[in-house]
Motif scaffolding. Structure first.
Motif, short mmCIF file in Angstrom:
data_model
loop_
_atom_site.label_atom_id
_atom_site.label_comp_id
_atom_site.label_asym_id
_atom_site.label_seq_id
_atom_site.Cartn_x
_atom_site.Cartn_y
_atom_site.Cartn_z
N HIS A 191 -65.76 18.35 15.92
CA HIS A 191 -65.20 19.02 17.06
C HIS A 191 -66.51 19.81 17.80
CE1 HIS A 191 -61.03 18.76 15.55
NE2 HIS A 191 -61.71 18.46 14.69
N ILE A 192 -66.49 19.43 19.08
CA ILE A 192 -67.66 19.97 19.91
C ILE A 192 -66.80 20.58 21.19
CG2 ILE A 192 -69.53 18.78 18.95
CD1 ILE A 192 -69.18 17.11 21.42
N GLY A 193 -67.45 21.54 21.87
CA GLY A 193 -67.09 21.84 23.48
C GLY A 193 -66.74 23.35 23.39
N ALA A 194 -66.76 23.94 24.51
CA ALA A 194 -66.76 25.25 24.86
C ALA A 194 -65.25 25.73 25.07
CB ALA A 194 -67.55 25.92 26.04
N SER A 195 -64.44 24.78 25.08
CA SER A 195 -63.00 24.98 25.35
C SER A 195 -62.24 25.89 24.46
CB SER A 195 -62.16 23.67 25.27
OG SER A 195 -62.24 23.15 24.01
N ASP A 250 -74.63 16.48 18.91
CA ASP A 250 -73.10 16.37 18.68
C ASP A 250 -72.97 16.25 17.17
OD1 ASP A 250 -73.17 16.98 21.28
OD2 ASP A 250 -72.44 14.81 22.02
N GLN A 251 -73.61 15.16 16.65
CA GLN A 251 -73.33 14.72 15.43
C GLN A 251 -73.78 15.92 14.14
OE1 GLN A 251 -71.39 12.29 14.32
NE2 GLN A 251 -70.84 11.78 16.50
N GLN A 252 -75.05 16.29 14.50
CA GLN A 252 -75.57 17.25 13.53
C GLN A 252 -74.97 18.61 13.67
OE1 GLN A 252 -79.75 17.21 13.77
NE2 GLN A 252 -80.19 18.64 12.03
N TYR A 253 -74.45 19.10 14.59
CA TYR A 253 -74.01 20.59 14.97
C TYR A 253 -72.73 20.72 15.40
CZ TYR A 253 -78.96 21.35 14.46
OH TYR A 253 -80.39 21.44 14.15
N GLY A 254 -71.98 19.71 15.70
CA GLY A 254 -70.62 19.88 15.62
C GLY A 254 -69.83 20.21 14.41
N ILE A 255 -68.50 20.90 14.62
CA ILE A 255 -67.89 21.27 13.39
C ILE A 255 -67.22 20.16 12.57
CG2 ILE A 255 -65.76 22.79 12.87
CD1 ILE A 255 -66.32 24.52 15.34
N GLU A 256 -67.41 19.95 11.28
CA GLU A 256 -66.98 19.07 10.52
C GLU A 256 -66.16 19.62 9.64
OE1 GLU A 256 -69.88 16.05 8.92
OE2 GLU A 256 -71.35 17.21 10.01
N PRO A 257 -64.62 19.43 9.81
CA PRO A 257 -63.67 20.26 9.02
C PRO A 257 -63.79 19.96 7.46
CG PRO A 257 -62.66 19.15 10.85
CD PRO A 257 -63.97 18.57 10.72
N LEU A 258 -63.81 21.31 6.88
CA LEU A 258 -63.64 21.41 5.48
C LEU A 258 -65.13 20.90 4.92
CD1 LEU A 258 -60.00 20.49 4.77
CD2 LEU A 258 -61.10 22.78 4.98
N GLU A 259 -66.09 20.65 5.39
CA GLU A 259 -67.30 20.15 5.00
C GLU A 259 -68.26 21.25 5.01
OE1 GLU A 259 -68.16 17.33 3.69
OE2 GLU A 259 -66.53 15.95 4.17
N VAL A 260 -69.09 21.52 3.89
CA VAL A 260 -69.85 22.67 4.06
C VAL A 260 -70.90 22.65 5.26
CG1 VAL A 260 -71.51 24.05 2.55
CG2 VAL A 260 -69.42 23.26 1.42
N VAL A 280 -69.53 26.01 13.58
CA VAL A 280 -69.02 27.19 14.09
C VAL A 280 -69.67 28.01 15.11
CG1 VAL A 280 -68.06 29.62 13.17
CG2 VAL A 280 -67.45 27.40 12.16
N LEU A 281 -71.10 28.07 14.85
CA LEU A 281 -72.13 28.84 15.79
C LEU A 281 -72.25 27.92 16.97
CD1 LEU A 281 -74.27 30.52 13.10
CD2 LEU A 281 -72.55 31.56 14.30
N PHE A 282 -72.70 26.68 16.57
CA PHE A 282 -73.28 25.63 17.82
C PHE A 282 -72.27 24.96 18.56
CE2 PHE A 282 -76.56 26.05 14.40
CZ PHE A 282 -77.44 27.04 15.17
N ALA A 283 -70.95 24.36 18.03
CA ALA A 283 -70.23 23.59 18.62
C ALA A 283 -69.72 23.98 20.11
CB ALA A 283 -69.09 23.32 17.74
N PRO A 284 -69.62 25.31 20.29
CA PRO A 284 -69.38 25.56 21.87
C PRO A 284 -70.32 25.30 22.80
CG PRO A 284 -68.48 27.43 20.17
CD PRO A 284 -69.43 26.54 19.42
N LEU A 285 -71.61 25.05 22.25
CA LEU A 285 -72.76 24.76 23.33
C LEU A 285 -72.89 23.19 23.47
CD1 LEU A 285 -75.52 27.19 21.53
CD2 LEU A 285 -74.02 27.70 23.60
N LEU A 286 -72.11 22.55 22.77
CA LEU A 286 -72.14 20.90 23.04
C LEU A 286 -70.95 20.34 23.32
CD1 LEU A 286 -73.16 20.53 19.34
CD2 LEU A 286 -74.75 20.75 21.12
N HIS A 287 -71.37 19.31 24.34
CA HIS A 287 -70.24 18.45 24.94
C HIS A 287 -70.45 17.07 24.71
CE1 HIS A 287 -69.81 22.55 26.65
NE2 HIS A 287 -68.52 22.20 26.84
N GLY A 288 -69.32 16.35 24.64
CA GLY A 288 -69.47 14.98 24.33
C GLY A 288 -69.99 14.06 25.39
N SER A 289 -70.01 14.42 26.91
CA SER A 289 -70.38 14.10 27.94
C SER A 289 -70.82 14.81 28.73
CB SER A 289 -69.53 12.69 28.29
OG SER A 289 -68.23 13.46 28.83
#
Length: 209
Positions: free
Chosen positions: A128-132, A46-56, A62-71
């Protein structure tokens, strides 16, 4: 003269429902495998592959966040709409499904990357993570494709979907802490764009034929 969309665009269920259902079940099972691995590693994914806004460094999210969930609860809450909307989105064929899903996946992720920190306290950072975002995109695609394709059958299904699931569209509005309304909003907008793109492409195919 207005050219109607081809027959396959007017479908509301996949031509191969068993194969489509199996694909979505396996796709969803993959999300559970990822979540199990993430739980074992203490949420490292979650921490490594979530979307971090405006961070390179956060762009790969963008590719991996929909595959991840917080719980597990987060994933369970997404499971039924993910299965249902994904299955119905395959009505136009697998190739169309891939194009629609990729459009939603990428555009919603980019939207989150650009705007994900809006509303955050100064100095605060979000992941940001999740398939929503994909789920909202599929739903709006299903709700609007019939209007673009001029398909009464798809519009009828859209009415049914809206009666059952329409309430979740309020999730595009900010307000609930810990919920990425940006993913919902940009997923929904991408789904609308995908519906228009699909209808236009199918009409162009009819004219060329």
């Amino acid at each position: 003269m207005v050219v109607p969309a081809p027959r396959r665009t007017a479908r509301v269920f996949p031509r191969n429902p068993v194969g489509s259902a199996l694909f979505m079940i396996l796709f969803t099972a993959g999300l559970y495998v990822v979540e199990a691995f993430d739980a074992v590693t203490g949420g490292a994914l979650d921490q490594q592959y979530g979307i971090e806004p405006l961070e390179v460094d956060g762009l790969d999210g963008v590719l991996f966040a929909p595959l991840l969930h917080g719980s597990l609860a987060h994933l369970l809450g997404n499971t039924v709409p993910f299965l249902v909307f994904g299955f119905l989105a395959m009505a136009g064929g697998f190739r169309q499904f891939v194009v629609v899903t990729a459009t939603i996946w990428i555009l919603s992720g980019i939207g989150v990357w650009l705007t994900g920190d809006i509303g955050m306290p100064p100095g605060a950072e979000s992941v940001h993570i999740g398939a929503s975002g994909v789920i909202f995109g599929w739903l709006v695609f299903l709700l609007t494709r019939g209007f673009f394709a001029r398909s009464a059958l798809q519009i009828l299904m859209a009415v049914g979907l809206f009666l059952v699931w329409g309430g979740i569209l309020l999730g595009v509005l900010p307000g609930q802490p810990g919920v990425s309304w940006q993913a919902h909003l940009f997923g929904a907008l991408a789904g609308l764009l995908a519906a228009r793109m699909v209808a236009r492409a199918d009409r162009a195919a009819v004219v060329r034929a």
